[in-house]
Design a protein around this motif. Structure first.
Motif, PDB file in Angstrom:
ATOM      1  N   GLN A 178      14.342  53.350 -39.850  1.00 29.32           N
ATOM      2  CA  GLN A 178      13.758  54.131 -38.767  1.00 29.32           C
ATOM      3  C   GLN A 178      12.267  54.346 -39.037  1.00 29.32           C
ATOM      4  O   GLN A 178      11.781  54.182 -40.160  1.00 29.32           O
ATOM      5  CB  GLN A 178      14.471  55.478 -38.645  1.00 29.32           C
ATOM      6  CG  GLN A 178      15.981  55.376 -38.502  1.00 29.32           C
ATOM      7  CD  GLN A 178      16.411  54.747 -37.211  1.00 29.32           C
ATOM      8  OE1 GLN A 178      15.773  54.940 -36.172  1.00 29.32           O
ATOM      9  NE2 GLN A 178      17.486  53.960 -37.246  1.00 29.32           N
ATOM     10  N   ASP A 179      11.549  54.728 -37.973  1.00 30.63           N
ATOM     11  CA  ASP A 179      10.100  54.918 -38.111  1.00 30.63           C
ATOM     12  C   ASP A 179       9.740  56.255 -38.744  1.00 30.63           C
ATOM     13  O   ASP A 179       8.670  56.408 -39.327  1.00 30.63           O
ATOM     14  CB  ASP A 179       9.435  54.812 -36.731  1.00 30.63           C
ATOM     15  CG  ASP A 179       9.568  53.420 -36.138  1.00 30.63           C
ATOM     16  OD1 ASP A 179       9.605  52.456 -36.933  1.00 30.63           O
ATOM     17  OD2 ASP A 179       9.639  53.304 -34.904  1.00 30.63           O
ATOM     18  N   SER A 180      10.615  57.238 -38.607  1.00 24.17           N
ATOM     19  CA  SER A 180      10.263  58.579 -39.076  1.00 24.17           C
ATOM     20  C   SER A 180      11.396  59.176 -39.890  1.00 24.17           C
ATOM     21  O   SER A 180      12.551  58.748 -39.820  1.00 24.17           O
ATOM     22  CB  SER A 180       9.946  59.490 -37.887  1.00 24.17           C
ATOM     23  OG  SER A 180      11.048  59.555 -37.006  1.00 24.17           O
ATOM     24  N   ILE A 181      11.058  60.192 -40.641  1.00 26.46           N
ATOM     25  CA  ILE A 181      12.029  60.891 -41.479  1.00 26.46           C
ATOM     26  C   ILE A 181      12.940  61.742 -40.602  1.00 26.46           C
ATOM     27  O   ILE A 181      12.533  62.266 -39.566  1.00 26.46           O
ATOM     28  CB  ILE A 181      11.298  61.781 -42.518  1.00 26.46           C
ATOM     29  CG1 ILE A 181      12.307  62.405 -43.489  1.00 26.46           C
ATOM     30  CG2 ILE A 181      10.467  62.846 -41.838  1.00 26.46           C
ATOM     31  CD1 ILE A 181      11.640  63.155 -44.633  1.00 26.46           C
ATOM     32  N   PHE A 182      14.199  61.842 -40.977  1.00 27.52           N
ATOM     33  CA  PHE A 182      15.113  62.767 -40.321  1.00 27.52           C
ATOM     34  C   PHE A 182      16.108  63.258 -41.360  1.00 27.52           C
ATOM     35  O   PHE A 182      16.311  62.644 -42.413  1.00 27.52           O
ATOM     36  CB  PHE A 182      15.824  62.134 -39.124  1.00 27.52           C
ATOM     37  CG  PHE A 182      16.801  61.049 -39.472  1.00 27.52           C
ATOM     38  CD1 PHE A 182      18.102  61.343 -39.840  1.00 27.52           C
ATOM     39  CD2 PHE A 182      16.420  59.717 -39.415  1.00 27.52           C
ATOM     40  CE1 PHE A 182      19.014  60.342 -40.145  1.00 27.52           C
ATOM     41  CE2 PHE A 182      17.320  58.707 -39.719  1.00 27.52           C
ATOM     42  CZ  PHE A 182      18.612  59.022 -40.096  1.00 27.52           C
ATOM     43  N   GLY A 183      16.741  64.365 -41.052  1.00 23.10           N
ATOM     44  CA  GLY A 183      17.699  64.925 -41.999  1.00 23.10           C
ATOM     45  C   GLY A 183      18.299  66.210 -41.477  1.00 23.10           C
ATOM     46  O   GLY A 183      18.125  66.587 -40.318  1.00 23.10           O
ATOM     47  N   GLY A 184      19.016  66.887 -42.352  1.00 18.51           N
ATOM     48  CA  GLY A 184      19.638  68.133 -41.957  1.00 18.51           C
ATOM     49  C   GLY A 184      20.377  68.765 -43.117  1.00 18.51           C
ATOM     50  O   GLY A 184      20.529  68.169 -44.193  1.00 18.51           O
ATOM     51  N   ALA A 185      20.824  69.980 -42.910  1.00 19.26           N
ATOM     52  CA  ALA A 185      21.587  70.717 -43.918  1.00 19.26           C
ATOM     53  C   ALA A 185      22.476  71.717 -43.213  1.00 19.26           C
ATOM     54  O   ALA A 185      22.218  72.100 -42.059  1.00 19.26           O
ATOM     55  CB  ALA A 185      20.655  71.418 -44.901  1.00 19.26           C
ATOM     56  N   GLY A 186      23.518  72.119 -43.897  1.00 14.38           N
ATOM     57  CA  GLY A 186      24.419  73.086 -43.297  1.00 14.38           C
ATOM     58  C   GLY A 186      25.468  73.560 -44.278  1.00 14.38           C
ATOM     59  O   GLY A 186      25.518  73.114 -45.432  1.00 14.38           O
ATOM     60  N   PHE A 187      26.303  74.463 -43.799  1.00 15.58           N
ATOM     61  CA  PHE A 187      27.390  74.971 -44.636  1.00 15.58           C
ATOM     62  C   PHE A 187      28.564  75.347 -43.743  1.00 15.58           C
ATOM     63  O   PHE A 187      28.429  75.572 -42.539  1.00 15.58           O
ATOM     64  CB  PHE A 187      26.935  76.189 -45.451  1.00 15.58           C
ATOM     65  CG  PHE A 187      26.663  77.420 -44.617  1.00 15.58           C
ATOM     66  CD1 PHE A 187      27.685  78.320 -44.319  1.00 15.58           C
ATOM     67  CD2 PHE A 187      25.396  77.670 -44.115  1.00 15.58           C
ATOM     68  CE1 PHE A 187      27.454  79.444 -43.548  1.00 15.58           C
ATOM     69  CE2 PHE A 187      25.153  78.789 -43.333  1.00 15.58           C
ATOM     70  CZ  PHE A 187      26.176  79.682 -43.052  1.00 15.58           C
ATOM     71  N   ASN A 188      29.732  75.364 -44.350  1.00 13.50           N
ATOM     72  CA  ASN A 188      30.906  75.950 -43.722  1.00 13.50           C
ATOM     73  C   ASN A 188      31.555  76.865 -44.748  1.00 13.50           C
ATOM     74  O   ASN A 188      30.937  77.173 -45.782  1.00 13.50           O
ATOM     75  CB  ASN A 188      31.867  74.876 -43.195  1.00 13.50           C
ATOM     76  CG  ASN A 188      32.287  73.885 -44.271  1.00 13.50           C
ATOM     77  OD1 ASN A 188      32.522  74.266 -45.421  1.00 13.50           O
ATOM     78  ND2 ASN A 188      32.396  72.621 -43.915  1.00 13.50           N
ATOM     79  N   LEU A 189      32.765  77.289 -44.519  1.00 16.09           N
ATOM     80  CA  LEU A 189      33.391  78.263 -45.421  1.00 16.09           C
ATOM     81  C   LEU A 189      34.050  77.614 -46.631  1.00 16.09           C
ATOM     82  O   LEU A 189      34.753  78.284 -47.384  1.00 16.09           O
ATOM     83  CB  LEU A 189      34.407  79.104 -44.650  1.00 16.09           C
ATOM     84  CG  LEU A 189      33.831  79.918 -43.492  1.00 16.09           C
ATOM     85  CD1 LEU A 189      34.902  80.810 -42.874  1.00 16.09           C
ATOM     86  CD2 LEU A 189      32.629  80.753 -43.937  1.00 16.09           C
ATOM     87  N   LEU A 190      33.759  76.298 -46.834  1.00 15.52           N
ATOM     88  CA  LEU A 190      34.244  75.605 -48.029  1.00 15.52           C
ATOM     89  C   LEU A 190      33.133  74.979 -48.846  1.00 15.52           C
ATOM     90  O   LEU A 190      33.229  74.884 -50.066  1.00 15.52           O
ATOM     91  CB  LEU A 190      35.250  74.510 -47.635  1.00 15.52           C
ATOM     92  CG  LEU A 190      36.588  74.945 -47.045  1.00 15.52           C
ATOM     93  CD1 LEU A 190      37.365  73.720 -46.577  1.00 15.52           C
ATOM     94  CD2 LEU A 190      37.397  75.733 -48.066  1.00 15.52           C
ATOM     95  N   SER A 191      32.072  74.527 -48.183  1.00 19.47           N
ATOM     96  CA  SER A 191      31.052  73.762 -48.897  1.00 19.47           C
ATOM     97  C   SER A 191      29.712  73.855 -48.188  1.00 19.47           C
ATOM     98  O   SER A 191      29.617  74.319 -47.045  1.00 19.47           O
ATOM     99  CB  SER A 191      31.473  72.294 -48.999  1.00 19.47           C
ATOM    100  OG  SER A 191      31.582  71.718 -47.703  1.00 19.47           O
ATOM    101  N   ALA A 192      28.681  73.363 -48.873  1.00 20.01           N
ATOM    102  CA  ALA A 192      27.334  73.230 -48.315  1.00 20.01           C
ATOM    103  C   ALA A 192      26.861  71.809 -48.569  1.00 20.01           C
ATOM    104  O   ALA A 192      27.235  71.188 -49.577  1.00 20.01           O
ATOM    105  CB  ALA A 192      26.376  74.233 -48.950  1.00 20.01           C
ATOM    106  N   ASP A 193      26.058  71.287 -47.650  1.00 22.94           N
ATOM    107  CA  ASP A 193      25.622  69.904 -47.807  1.00 22.94           C
ATOM    108  C   ASP A 193      24.233  69.714 -47.231  1.00 22.94           C
ATOM    109  O   ASP A 193      23.721  70.552 -46.466  1.00 22.94           O
ATOM    110  CB  ASP A 193      26.597  68.954 -47.106  1.00 22.94           C
ATOM    111  CG  ASP A 193      26.494  69.025 -45.590  1.00 22.94           C
ATOM    112  OD1 ASP A 193      25.811  68.165 -45.009  1.00 22.94           O
ATOM    113  OD2 ASP A 193      27.069  69.952 -44.979  1.00 22.94           O
ATOM    114  N   ALA A 194      23.615  68.588 -47.573  1.00 26.42           N
ATOM    115  CA  ALA A 194      22.309  68.207 -47.037  1.00 26.42           C
ATOM    116  C   ALA A 194      22.234  66.683 -47.024  1.00 26.42           C
ATOM    117  O   ALA A 194      22.897  66.004 -47.822  1.00 26.42           O
ATOM    118  CB  ALA A 194      21.171  68.800 -47.871  1.00 26.42           C
ATOM    119  N   TYR A 195      21.420  66.157 -46.128  1.00 28.93           N
ATOM    120  CA  TYR A 195      21.241  64.709 -46.045  1.00 28.93           C
ATOM    121  C   TYR A 195      19.842  64.428 -45.512  1.00 28.93           C
ATOM    122  O   TYR A 195      19.217  65.281 -44.861  1.00 28.93           O
ATOM    123  CB  TYR A 195      22.292  64.071 -45.131  1.00 28.93           C
ATOM    124  CG  TYR A 195      22.126  64.439 -43.676  1.00 28.93           C
ATOM    125  CD1 TYR A 195      21.427  63.603 -42.793  1.00 28.93           C
ATOM    126  CD2 TYR A 195      22.651  65.622 -43.160  1.00 28.93           C
ATOM    127  CE1 TYR A 195      21.257  63.942 -41.462  1.00 28.93           C
ATOM    128  CE2 TYR A 195      22.490  65.966 -41.838  1.00 28.93           C
ATOM    129  CZ  TYR A 195      21.796  65.124 -40.985  1.00 28.93           C
ATOM    130  OH  TYR A 195      21.619  65.467 -39.677  1.00 28.93           O
TER     131      TYR A 195
END
Length: 859
Positions: free
Chosen positions: A321-338
Motif C-alpha cells: 500500500q502507499d500509506s501506513i495503516f493500523g489499529g489496536a483494540g481490546f475485548n474482555l479476554l485480550s488486547a491486540d495491535a496491528y
C-alpha cells in the motif's frame, strides 16, 4: 327584499351568523372538493396520456407511483414543460435518458443516495448489480431499470457496486449526497474472464459462494454475525451449513460429520496443526491482517493434499500500500495491535500481536471461558478439603506475526511470513498441615510456529508461477505432578513439517486454463512419555516423505453458464513405496439467470491423525496427540465423496440445496476418542455419512434473514467390534440455524438461534453394571451410542457501532451475548467408577451466558 331582511336578521344575531358562515364555508369546501375530485387523476393515467401524445416511454416501479394523483397538465405544454410540471407536483425525479425514454425514481431524502447503472457500450440499464456500503450490512440490488436507492447512508461511506458481468467499482457517498439527485453510473462490460461468483453477500456482507462451490469470506468487508463482535476467522465459518463444532470450539471444527484432524487448515499456503487460543475456544489468527477465508467441503482443487473431510484456507493481506495503516483494540479476554508500514514503493511490512489480559484481570467473560475450557480436567477437579490441599492456576495466551512484502519488479513478488501461537497454563497445588508444607506446579504449553517464503512470478500475460518453501512446527508438552505421591509425568507431542511447492498456471485461451505443479514435504512426529514412579521412558518418532504431482483444468463456456474444474493428484509415499491416485472434480451448470445445478466429487488421503490414549493425558485439557500412519495399525486415511445440488437466486432471495455421500476408511478406535467399552480397544474401521444441506437467505432493505438445515446419517463400521455398525460419535442427525442482521446508519445488530439433536452416547447396563476382578472395577455397557443427549439450543446476540475520532482515525465498539437464555446444554456424557465402587455420570456442559465487549481504533 325578503332576502335582505333575512340576511340582516342573521347578521344581528351572532350565533345565527356563525352557524350560517360555517354552513356556507362547509358547503363551499365540499363543492370545491367535488370539483377537484372530478379533475384529479392518477399519475399512471397521466403518464400513459403523455406517452401517446409525445411518443415517449416512461420507466418506473409501480410502487413508486401507485398512490400519487394530481391535477392534469395543460395539453398545450411541451414534453419538457410536462416533465417540469410533474417534477414540481410529485415526490419524484424524472431523468431523460434519450429522446424516447424517461426514467422515474423516488425523490432523494436526506442521507440517501440513488443512481442509475448504464452499460457504456450498449446503453442498456444494468439489472441485478449488488450495491453495498462497505463495513455495514446495508445492501440493495439494482432493478430491471438499473435503478438503486439506499437510505441512511453515512457521510464518506464507500459504495461497492459489483456485477458478475462488470468490474467492481467503488464510489464515495459524498459524490451522491452533494448533488441531491440520482447519478448515472456508466460501467464497461468485462473483457477478461469473469469472477467466478454465484452470489455475493450471502447471509451478511463479505461472504460469497463461488462457482467451484467453495465459500469465500472477505474479512475486509465482513459484516456482523450473531454472537460475534470481531471477525473471528474460525467462528465465522460455523454459520455455514455442514460446518459445526459439537463441543463449541474452533479447534474442533466438524465438516460433514468428520473429525477436526480430517480438516486441512492452511495459513498462506502452509499447513497448521493448531488453530486456537484458550485451548480451542477462540481462533489464533489476527483478522485485521487477514484478507480472506475459503471453505471447501468437496471437489477440492488438485493442488491441495490431506483434509479428507474439508479444507479451510486463510490468506493474509498480500499487496503493498502507499500509506501506513493500523489499529489496536481490546475485548474482555485480550488486547491486540496491528500495522502495515510501507518502507518504500516496493517494500512493505506487516506486524500484529495479541496477548491475553486474563492473568491480571478476571472478567465475567474469562470466568465462563475458563469453566468451559477446563471442565473435567485436573484444573477443575474437586480436591478433598480434609487433605489440606489448596490449588490455583495461571493461564495466558499470545500470538504475533510478521510479513515482508517485496515487489522485486512489476511481475515478481517476494513474500516472507512468520507466525507464532502459544497457550500456557500453570497449575499449583499446595499441601499444608501443622508440620509440613509441600507445593507442586504442573505446566501445560501449546505452541505452533510457521515460517514461509513465496515467490510469485508472472512471465507472460498467460503464464505465471508460484514457488514456496515452508516450515511448520507444533508442540504440546505437559509436566504433571501428583502432590501426594510425588509422581511426575512428562509428555511431549511434536509435529515438524518442511516442504516445497511449485505451481504453474497457463491460460490457453479465454475459456481454458491449466494449473500444474509439484509438492514435496517431509513430516515427522515425536511422542514421548517420562514417568519417575515407576520409572518409564518412551520416545516414538516417525518420519515420512511424500512426493506429489498434480494437474487441473479450469474451464468456462463462452456464455459463462458452464464451469468445470477437474484435476488429478498423484501421491508417492517413499516409506511405503506406495502410489495414491486422487481425482477431483467440480461442475456448475447455469440453466438460466436464476437456477444452477452443481456436482462435485473427490478422492483424498492423509498420512497423519490425532489419537487419544488416555483421557487424563496433558492434564486432561488437550487430550489428543498427533501420530503418523504406519500403514498397518494406523492406516492411511482415505475418503471418497460425491455431492449434487442446485441453487436459485432472484433479486434478494437465495436458496441452496445439496446432498452428499462420504465414505472414509482407515480410521482407528483411538482416533475417535471413545469413552465406553471401546476406550482401550485398538482396531481400525471406517464410517459412512449421508447428508442434506439446505439454506435460504432473504434480504429486505437493510436486513438479512436466513434459515439453514442439515441432515446427517453418520454410521461407524468396525469389523472387529461387536456390534460392528453403530452410530458415529458425531452423528448429529438434525441441525437448524436461524439468523438475522439489521443495519441502521452506523449501528449493526445480529441475532441467531442454533438447534440440533443430541450427540450419541453409551449408557451402562441397567443390571450387572460393574464387573470386579479383585484389582479394578469395570463398567459393563449396553450397545454403543444407543442413547442421545438432550437437544442442543443456543441463542446469541451481537451489536456494533462505528464512529470517527477524527478525519483519519475511526472508532468501533461492540457488545455480544452468547447463550442469552443461559441454556444448560450437555455436550458430552460418560461414566466412571468412583471410590465407593459405584458409577458416576460425568456431563460436559456448554458455555453459559457470556457477555463480551470490544473497543477498537484504526487509522
Amino acid at each position: 327584499m325578503e332576502l335582505n331582511f333575512l340576511l340582516l336578521k342573521i347578521k344581528n344575531n351572532k350565533w345565527l351568523f356563525l352557524l350560517f358562515t360555517a354552513c356556507f364555508f362547509n358547503a363551499n369546501i365540499t363543492f370545491s372538493q367535488k370539483l377537484l375530485d372530478k379533475k384529479i387523476k392518477p399519475l399512471s393515467l397521466l403518464l400513459k396520456s403523455v406517452e401517446n401524445l409525445h411518443q415517449v416511454k416512461f420507466s418506473y416501479a409501480d410502487k413508486d407511483i401507485n398512490t400519487i394523483s394530481i391535477l392534469p397538465f395543460n395539453k398545450k405544454f411541451s414534453l419538457q414543460e410536462i416533465i417540469q410540471y410533474f417534477t414540481n407536483n410529485t415526490p419524484l425525479t424524472f431523468t431523460i435518458l434519450n429522446a424516447k425514454n424517461v426514467l422515474i425514481n423516488k425523490a432523494i431524502l436526506n442521507n440517501a443516495v440513488c443512481g442509475n447503472l448504464i452499460d457504456v457500450n450498449t446503453q442498456k440499464r444494468i439489472e441485478g448489480a449488488h450495491i453495498s456500503i462497505l463495513n455495514t450490512n446495508i445492501h440493495v440490488v439494482s432493478t430491471n431499470n438499473g435503478y438503486f436507492y439506499i437510505e441512511n447512508v453515512p457521510e464518506n461511506a464507500v459504495l461497492e457496486i459489483s456485477h458478475i458481468s462488470y468490474p467492481t467499482i467503488f464510489l464515495n457517498s459524498t459524490d451522491f449526497l452533494s448533488q441531491r439527485k440520482c447519478i448515472q453510473v456508466s460501467i464497461t462490460q468485462k473483457i477478461q474472464q469473469l469472477p467466478e461468483i454465484v452470489i455475493q453477500n450471502l447471509l451478511t456482507s463479505g461472504i460469497s459462494l463461488k462457482t467451484d462451490n467453495s465459500i469465500h469470506i472477505n474479512l475486509l468487508k465482513s459484516g456482523i454475525l450473531p454472537g460475534l463482535i470481531e471477525p473471528d476467522v474460525l467462528q465465522k465459518i460455523q454459520v455455514l451449513p455442514g460446518v459445526s463444532s459439537v463441543n463449541e470450539t474452533v479447534s474442533n471444527i466438524n465438516i460433514r460429520g468428520g473429525t477436526t484432524d480430517e480438516n486441512l487448515l492452511l495459513w498462506d499456503g502452509i499447513k497448521m496443526y493448531h488453530s486456537g487460543h484458550f485451548f480451542g475456544l477462540i481462533s489464533a489468527f489476527n483478522p485485521y491482517l487477514t484478507k480472506s477465508v475459503t471453505v471447501i467441503k468437496n471437489g477440492t482443487s488438485a493442488q491441495y493434499n490431506d483434509g479428507v473431510s474439508g479444507t479451510i484456507k486463510i490468506e493474509s493481506l498480500d499487496k503493498n500500500q502507499d500509506s501506513i495503516f493500523g489499529g489496536a483494540g481490546f475485548n474482555l479476554l485480550s488486547a491486540d495491535a496491528y500495522a502495515y508500514i510501507p518502507i518504500s514503493k516496493k517494500i512493505g511490512f506487516q506486524v500484529s500481536g495479541r496477548r491475553s489480559i486474563t492473568d491480571w484481570l478476571k472478567t465475567p467473560t474469562f470466568n465462563q471461558y475458563f469453566n468451559k475450557a477446563f471442565q473435567d480436567s485436573k484444573i477443575t477437579a474437586t480436591i478433598n478439603s480434609e487433605d489440606n490441599i489448596t490449588n490455583n492456576s495461571n493461564f495466558n495466551f499470545f500470538d504475533y506475526s510478521f510479513k515482508l512484502l517485496y515487489d522485486i519488479s512489476k511481475n515478481q513478488h517476494l513474500r516472507v511470513n512468520f507466525l507464532r501461537i502459544e497457550n500456557g497454563l500453570d497449575y499449583n497445588e499446595l499441601f499444608t498441615n501443622e508440620t509440613v508444607t509441600d507445593s507442586k506446579t504442573s505446566h501445560l504449553e501449546q505452541e505452533n510456529l510457521i515460517f514461509g517464503v513465496q515467490l510469485k512470478s508472472k512471465w507472460t500475460s498467460n503464464f505465471n508461477t508460484l514457488l514456496q518453501g515452508y516450515f511448520t512446527k507444533y508442540t504440546i508438552k505437559a509436566s504433571n505432578f501428583s502432590l501426594l505421591t510425588d509422581q511426575r509425568l512428562l509428555q511431549n507431542n511434536i509435529v515438524l513439517e518442511t516442504g516445497v511447492k511449485f505451481n504453474a498456471n497457463y491460460k490457453i485461451n479465454k475459456n481454458l486454463s491449466i494449473l500444474s505443479g509439484y509438492h514435496f514435504y517431509e513430516l515427522g512426529v515425536t511422542n514421548s512419555e517420562d514417568v519417575n514412579i515407576p520409572l518409564f521412558i518412551r520416545t516414538i518418532k516417525k518420519v515420512i516423505r511424500n512426493h506429489s504431482v498434480f494437474s487441473q483444468t479450469n474451464f468456462h463456456s463462452n456464455n459463462y453458464k458452464t464451469y468445470i474444474n477437474g484435476g488429478l493428484r498423484l501421491n508417492y509415499i517413499e516409506k511405503f513405496k506406495l502410489f495414491l491416485i486422487e481425482p477431483r472434480i467440480q461442475v456448475l451448470k447455469k440453466l438460466n439467470a436464476q437456477f444452477s445445478l452443481k456436482f462435485g466429487g473427490e478422492i483424498k488421503s492423509q498420512n497423519i491423525t490425532q489419537v487419544v490414549d488416555l483421557q487424563e493425558d496433558f492434564l486432561g485439557v488437550s487430550k489428543s496427540r498427533w501420530t503418523l500412519t504406519d500403514n498397518k495399525l494406523v492406516p492411511i486415511i482415505k475418503s471418497k465423496q460425491i455431492s449434487f445440488g442446485f441453487n436459485y437466486k432472484k433479486n434478494d432471495l437465495f436458496i441452496d440445496l445439496e446432498g452428499f455421500i462420504k465414505h472414509v476408511t482407515g480410521i482407528t478406535s483411538a482416533n475417535q476418542g471413545f469413552q465406553n467399552q471401546f476406550q482401550f480397544v485398538k482396531t481400525t474401521g471406517k464410517y459412512n455419512v449421508k447428508g442434506i444441506e439446505f439454506l435460504i437467505n432473504k434480504k429486505i432493505n437493510n436486513s438479512s434473514f436466513w434459515l439453514s438445515y442439515t441432515f446427517n446419517n453418520n454410521q461407524y463400521n468396525f469389523k472387529d467390534l461387536t456390534p460392528n455398525i453403530f452410530p458415529n460419535n458425531l452423528d448429529i442427525r438434525h441441525s437448524f440455524s436461524f439468523g438475522s442482521t439489521y443495519a441502521y446508519k452506523k449501528v449493526n445488530f445480529a441475532l441467531g438461534v442454533n438447534w440440533r439433536s443430541g450427540k450419541p452416547y453409551t449408557i451402562p447396563n441397567k443390571t450387572n453394571s460393574i464387573t470386579s476382578n479383585g484389582i479394578s472395577n469395570t463398567i459393563n455397557y449396553s450397545l454403543p451410542n444407543n442413547q442421545n443427549l438432550q437437544n442442543y439450543l443456543r441463542a446469541d446476540f451481537s451489536s456494533t457501532y462505528s464512529f470517527k475520532f477524527s478525519e483519519k482515525v475511526n472508532g468501533f465498539v461492540g457488545f455480544s451475548l452468547l447463550n442469552i437464555f443461559n441454556t444448560n446444554n450437555t455436550l458430552n456424557t460418560y461414566f466412571k467408577v468412583n471410590s465407593s465402587n459405584s458409577i458416576t455420570q460425568v456431563n460436559n456442559s456448554s458455555i453459559g451466558i457470556t457477555p463480551n465487549f470490544t473497543f477498537r481504533a484504526s487509522f
